[in-house]
Motif scaffolding. Structure first.
Motif, PDB file in Angstrom:
ATOM      1  N   ASP A  34      52.496  -6.465 -36.430  1.00 57.66           N
ATOM      2  CA  ASP A  34      52.879  -5.177 -35.861  1.00 57.66           C
ATOM      3  C   ASP A  34      51.645  -4.428 -35.362  1.00 57.66           C
ATOM      4  OD1 ASP A  34      55.119  -5.023 -38.561  1.00 57.66           O
ATOM      5  OD2 ASP A  34      55.734  -5.208 -36.456  1.00 57.66           O
ATOM      6  N   LEU A  35      51.749  -3.869 -34.155  1.00 57.30           N
ATOM      7  CA  LEU A  35      50.704  -2.978 -33.663  1.00 57.30           C
ATOM      8  C   LEU A  35      50.829  -1.652 -34.410  1.00 57.30           C
ATOM      9  CD1 LEU A  35      48.510  -2.817 -31.336  1.00 57.30           C
ATOM     10  CD2 LEU A  35      50.200  -1.441 -30.120  1.00 57.30           C
ATOM     11  N   VAL A  36      49.708  -1.131 -34.899  1.00 58.46           N
ATOM     12  CA  VAL A  36      49.711   0.100 -35.689  1.00 58.46           C
ATOM     13  C   VAL A  36      49.149   1.235 -34.845  1.00 58.46           C
ATOM     14  CG1 VAL A  36      48.864   1.229 -37.774  1.00 58.46           C
ATOM     15  CG2 VAL A  36      49.405  -1.219 -37.816  1.00 58.46           C
ATOM     16  N   VAL A  37      49.871   2.363 -34.807  1.00 53.61           N
ATOM     17  CA  VAL A  37      49.398   3.571 -34.139  1.00 53.61           C
ATOM     18  C   VAL A  37      49.379   4.685 -35.178  1.00 53.61           C
ATOM     19  CG1 VAL A  37      49.703   5.178 -32.236  1.00 53.61           C
ATOM     20  CG2 VAL A  37      50.452   2.813 -31.979  1.00 53.61           C
ATOM     21  N   VAL A  38      48.235   5.346 -35.333  1.00 53.39           N
ATOM     22  CA  VAL A  38      48.102   6.403 -36.336  1.00 53.39           C
ATOM     23  C   VAL A  38      48.706   7.694 -35.785  1.00 53.39           C
ATOM     24  CG1 VAL A  38      46.500   7.732 -37.754  1.00 53.39           C
ATOM     25  CG2 VAL A  38      45.994   5.332 -37.211  1.00 53.39           C
ATOM     26  N   MET A  39      49.692   8.253 -36.515  1.00 55.30           N
ATOM     27  CA  MET A  39      50.349   9.487 -36.085  1.00 55.30           C
ATOM     28  C   MET A  39      49.758  10.715 -36.781  1.00 55.30           C
ATOM     29  SD  MET A  39      54.353   8.348 -35.803  1.00 55.30           S
ATOM     30  CE  MET A  39      54.775   9.795 -34.834  1.00 55.30           C
ATOM     31  N   VAL A  52      39.612   5.461 -37.573  1.00 51.66           N
ATOM     32  CA  VAL A  52      40.608   5.670 -36.521  1.00 51.66           C
ATOM     33  C   VAL A  52      41.427   6.906 -36.868  1.00 51.66           C
ATOM     34  CG1 VAL A  52      42.591   4.695 -35.317  1.00 51.66           C
ATOM     35  CG2 VAL A  52      40.702   3.211 -36.025  1.00 51.66           C
ATOM     36  N   GLY A  53      41.474   7.854 -35.941  1.00 55.21           N
ATOM     37  CA  GLY A  53      42.239   9.073 -36.154  1.00 55.21           C
ATOM     38  C   GLY A  53      43.567   9.056 -35.439  1.00 55.21           C
ATOM     39  N   VAL A  54      44.142  10.241 -35.226  1.00 55.76           N
ATOM     40  CA  VAL A  54      45.460  10.358 -34.586  1.00 55.76           C
ATOM     41  C   VAL A  54      45.410   9.762 -33.183  1.00 55.76           C
ATOM     42  CG1 VAL A  54      47.196  11.979 -33.749  1.00 55.76           C
ATOM     43  CG2 VAL A  54      46.046  12.399 -35.934  1.00 55.76           C
ATOM     44  N   GLY A  55      46.398   8.911 -32.889  1.00 56.39           N
ATOM     45  CA  GLY A  55      46.450   8.239 -31.594  1.00 56.39           C
ATOM     46  C   GLY A  55      45.713   6.922 -31.585  1.00 56.39           C
ATOM     47  N   GLY A  89      46.619  11.788 -40.155  1.00 55.88           N
ATOM     48  CA  GLY A  89      45.663  11.271 -41.113  1.00 55.88           C
ATOM     49  C   GLY A  89      44.602  10.422 -40.436  1.00 55.88           C
ATOM     50  N   SER A  90      43.993   9.524 -41.232  1.00 55.05           N
ATOM     51  CA  SER A  90      42.951   8.651 -40.698  1.00 55.05           C
ATOM     52  C   SER A  90      42.964   7.313 -41.423  1.00 55.05           C
ATOM     53  CB  SER A  90      41.566   9.302 -40.822  1.00 55.05           C
ATOM     54  OG  SER A  90      41.259   9.556 -42.179  1.00 55.05           O
ATOM     55  N   VAL A  91      42.576   6.266 -40.687  1.00 53.22           N
ATOM     56  CA  VAL A  91      42.582   4.903 -41.212  1.00 53.22           C
ATOM     57  C   VAL A  91      41.202   4.305 -40.999  1.00 53.22           C
ATOM     58  CG1 VAL A  91      43.554   2.584 -40.918  1.00 53.22           C
ATOM     59  CG2 VAL A  91      45.046   4.592 -40.768  1.00 53.22           C
ATOM     60  N   GLY A  92      40.678   3.617 -42.019  1.00 50.72           N
ATOM     61  CA  GLY A  92      39.382   2.963 -41.909  1.00 50.72           C
ATOM     62  C   GLY A  92      39.541   1.503 -41.561  1.00 50.72           C
ATOM     63  N   LEU A  93      38.588   0.977 -40.766  1.00 49.83           N
ATOM     64  CA  LEU A  93      38.605  -0.427 -40.376  1.00 49.83           C
ATOM     65  C   LEU A  93      37.356  -1.120 -40.897  1.00 49.83           C
ATOM     66  CD1 LEU A  93      39.728  -0.225 -36.607  1.00 49.83           C
ATOM     67  CD2 LEU A  93      41.153  -0.318 -38.652  1.00 49.83           C
ATOM     68  N   TRP A  94      37.537  -2.320 -41.460  1.00 52.79           N
ATOM     69  CA  TRP A  94      36.433  -3.162 -41.893  1.00 52.79           C
ATOM     70  C   TRP A  94      36.416  -4.397 -41.003  1.00 52.79           C
ATOM     71  CZ3 TRP A  94      38.962   0.182 -44.888  1.00 52.79           C
ATOM     72  CH2 TRP A  94      38.224   0.958 -45.807  1.00 52.79           C
ATOM     73  N   ASN A  95      35.299  -4.632 -40.297  1.00 55.73           N
ATOM     74  CA  ASN A  95      35.224  -5.714 -39.322  1.00 55.73           C
ATOM     75  C   ASN A  95      34.711  -7.026 -39.891  1.00 55.73           C
ATOM     76  OD1 ASN A  95      36.095  -4.130 -37.084  1.00 55.73           O
ATOM     77  ND2 ASN A  95      34.069  -3.184 -37.001  1.00 55.73           N
ATOM     78  N   SER A  96      34.324  -7.034 -41.151  1.00 52.06           N
ATOM     79  CA  SER A  96      33.847  -8.260 -41.790  1.00 52.06           C
ATOM     80  C   SER A  96      34.699  -8.557 -43.019  1.00 52.06           C
ATOM     81  CB  SER A  96      32.375  -8.108 -42.199  1.00 52.06           C
ATOM     82  OG  SER A  96      31.979  -9.197 -43.012  1.00 52.06           O
ATOM     83  N   PRO A  97      35.100  -9.827 -43.218  1.00 49.55           N
ATOM     84  CA  PRO A  97      35.924 -10.161 -44.388  1.00 49.55           C
ATOM     85  C   PRO A  97      35.125 -10.219 -45.677  1.00 49.55           C
ATOM     86  CG  PRO A  97      35.447 -12.137 -43.128  1.00 49.55           C
ATOM     87  CD  PRO A  97      34.888 -10.990 -42.344  1.00 49.55           C
ATOM     88  N   ASP A  98      33.807 -10.056 -45.585  1.00 51.03           N
ATOM     89  CA  ASP A  98      32.947 -10.225 -46.761  1.00 51.03           C
ATOM     90  C   ASP A  98      32.610  -8.931 -47.473  1.00 51.03           C
ATOM     91  OD1 ASP A  98      31.192 -12.565 -44.692  1.00 51.03           O
ATOM     92  OD2 ASP A  98      32.780 -12.983 -46.165  1.00 51.03           O
TER      93      ASP A  98
END
Length: 613
Positions: A50-55, A76-79, A57-66
């Motif tokens: 599923d594509l996620v769109v933040v409506m 990532v904030g609203v939108g 609050g805020s979401v953090g992204l981690w680009n490394s699996p380690d």
């Protein structure tokens, strides 16, 4: 459903969709609340569904699996949209996403969003998301245009005021400048009076402060248009040594004023400080220590998601400062040489202000016509060789093909340059005419009396020489845009791609020729493409496509070289394709196809239509 459709329609990449498409998308969307710390998606364990769109609050992204324990690599904030890389490439390539605060998200099934990213707005969205997967400061402030730097209403005065009145007004308002409309002087535009002007032109000169402002102000102040990239305005301020720069709209109305201090908080603002350190270096060692930080500052701009054109403009600006100071330090050791008798010119990507981390320094020198003694010229060339060595110590590579001021071919008097340029214009197939023409068209004086501009004037008349212009067109189009060349295959360089030779240079060449064909004096590739847009050989659509393609290619190029810098590898234009993300590989391939299509069209048209009107 209407609420969701309205929300999506205000955020890219959905903002380019028709209302009916938004409603159909909203009908398949699920809204979900997530608590702080709750995982939203993990693209490392499986393909995101599923594509996620933040409506909210805020979401953090981690680009490394380690490393999921530390701070997120992005916030990532609203939108904000996430999960598209995994969905479009159908690979488990990350990122992991978790709510940083209590948030609300909407989930769009993967099956319903492919058409979204096939649209123009979707393509632009993907192009804008090219970035190096590195940690960035969540509080990093992103400043795009000069408009963002305007802090207050501009302070306007009149040419009829006395300097004493102007000084009192500036003191009361705590300003260091006064903008003067030129209407009452019978002209257009604006004049400027600054603190520095009052000190130098009134106080130091012993003039009474009762003198009129119109007699001591700068009557033709440079201006910048609203919407201009902040980096471009910064370059103008530093290159012209301005205390303030009025900002005007397309109608010429004053909208604000910016100065060097306004850029300190902007991402490119650190270049102001570093440039000052470079120009203040007292020894070669101090210069090298300061200049070696240039690449890291440009890399930080890339990591913060700034446009590639901002990073390359800042890099070129700092390279100019390093060359100037290096030349000064060397000439200080040669008092027998007249520093006022030479003009130093940068060529190539630095002249276009499109330098990247792998760029060489191409240079030339124009001597005053009074410099005729061969022994004196040889002494200058020895000094220029010392400049080459100093710049190498600063981390700047000299051109491997010999386009350097220490070479006799690139050190001539103004008269010799003009005569040679006229010869290349008349007979481009002789004496490396086409090569030298391309080099000198991409030239910008940075030291001296800027005498080589006379050479540019010679080439500006190329429209009157259609045969030569046609040969230059054929030469420009001979560098084909392609993913792999036969030389790559024969040399065993499988899986690699020379992004400069096979993608960027074809666009640069088209832009250079296009500007010549319409008599434009623009230097940078994007401005040249805009100037040539609408001509028979380069349509408005072709120009717009090439500008977008150039931005994408430069972003990929800089991002890859920043990753090389992080890995302590030398910056290179030869990209190992498997080191790019699948999304970036597809964007590069599409960019090359677009350039090749424009080249084919121009080749076909060149057989039937005049190269210029």
């Amino acid at each position: 459903m209407n609420r969701i459709a309205d929300f999506l329609g205000h955020h890219p990449p959905f903002d380019g969709l028709e209302r009916g498409e938004l409603e159909r998308l909203a009908a398949r969307t699920t809204v979900r609340s997530v608590a702080a710390g709750e995982e939203v998606a993990n693209g490392f364990t499986e393909v995101v569904s599923d594509l996620v769109v933040v409506m909210s609050g805020s979401v953090g992204l981690w680009n490394s699996p380690d490393d999921f324990a530390g701070a997120p690599d992005e916030i990532v904030g609203v939108g904000g949209v996430l999960g598209y890389s995994s969905i479009l490439t159908r690979t488990a390539q990350g990122p992991r996403a978790a709510a940083l605060t209590d948030s609300q998200i909407c989930l769009l099934p993967a099956s319903s969003i492919h058409a979204v990213f096939s649209s123009v707005s979707g393509a632009r969205f993907l192009a804008g998301r090219l970035r190096v997967a590195r940690r960035v400061e969540p509080s990093a402030r992103v400043t795009g245009t000069v408009d963002d730097l305007i802090r207050s209403e501009p302070m306007v005065g009149a040419a009829s005021m006395s300097v004493a009145q102007a000084a009192r007004l500036m003191t009361e308002r705590n300003r260091d400048h006064l903008v003067i409309p030129r209407d009452d002087l019978g002209g257009r535009g604006y004049g400027v009076l600054t603190d520095a002007d009052i000190r130098a032109r009134v106080v130091a000169a012993g003039i009474s402060t009762d003198v009129r402002v119109g007699e001591v102000m700068n009557p033709h102040a440079p201006t910048v248009l609203t919407g201009t990239p902040a980096s471009q305005a910064l370059v103008q301020i530093l290159e012209l040594d301005l205390d303030c720069l009025p900002v005007v709209d397309n109608a010429g109305r004053l909208r604000g004023v910016v100065g060097p201090g306004d850029f300190v908080a902007a991402p490119a603002g650190r270049s102001v400080t570093l440039r000052g350190e470079i120009l203040a270096a007292r020894t070669p060692e101090e210069l090298a220590a300061a200049a070696q930080r240039t690449s890291y500052l440009a890399a930080e701009l890339v990591r913060r998601g700034q446009p590639a054109r901002e990073a390359t403009a800042v890099l070129s600006l700092l390279n100019d400062a390093t060359v100037r100071r290096g030349l000064e330090l060397v000439l200080d050791q040669h008092p027998e040489l007249d520093r006022d008798a030479l003009t130093w010119i940068v060529l190539g990507s630095n002249a276009r202000r499109e330098a990247v981390l792998s760029s060489d320094l191409d240079s030339a020198v124009a001597f005053a016509d009074t410099v005729v003694d061969p022994a004196v010229i040889d002494a200058y060339r020895v000094a220029f060789g010392e400049v080459d060595l100093l710049l190498a110590a600063c981390g700047l590579s000299n051109d491997a093909n010999g386009a350097v001021a220490s070479s006799a071919l690139f050190a001539r008097t103004h008269r010799q340059w003009r005569e040679a340029a006229a010869g290349w214009r008349e007979s481009p197939l002789e004496n490396k005419g086409m090569i030298m023409t391309s080099l000198l068209i991409d030239s910008r004086p940075i030291w001296g009396d800027h005498g080589l501009s006379a050479v540019a004037e010679v080439f500006s008349d190329l429209r009157a020489h259609p045969a030569t212009l046609r040969l230059l067109l054929a030469e420009s189009l001979s560098h084909k845009a392609r993913i792999r060349s036969m030389r790559d295959v024969l040399s065993g360089r499988g899986g690699t791609f020379d992004i400069k030779s096979h993608a960027v240079l074809p666009v640069v060449n088209i832009a250079r020729w296009g500007a010549l064909s319409v008599g434009s004096g623009e230097l940078d590739t994007r401005a040249r493409l805009r100037a040539a847009a609408g001509s028979e050989m380069l349509t408005e659509d072709n120009s717009a496509v090439l500008i977008e393609v150039f931005d994408v290619l430069q972003k990929v190029r800089m991002s890859y070289q920043v990753a090389q810098l992080d890995n302590r590898e030398p910056a290179s234009d030869v990209i190992t394709m498997r080191r790019l993300s699948p999304l970036d590989r597809s964007l590069v391939a599409q960019a090359v196809r677009e350039v090749a299509a424009v080249q084919r069209r121009m080749v076909n048209l060149s057989h039937y239509v005049p190269v210029t009107r």
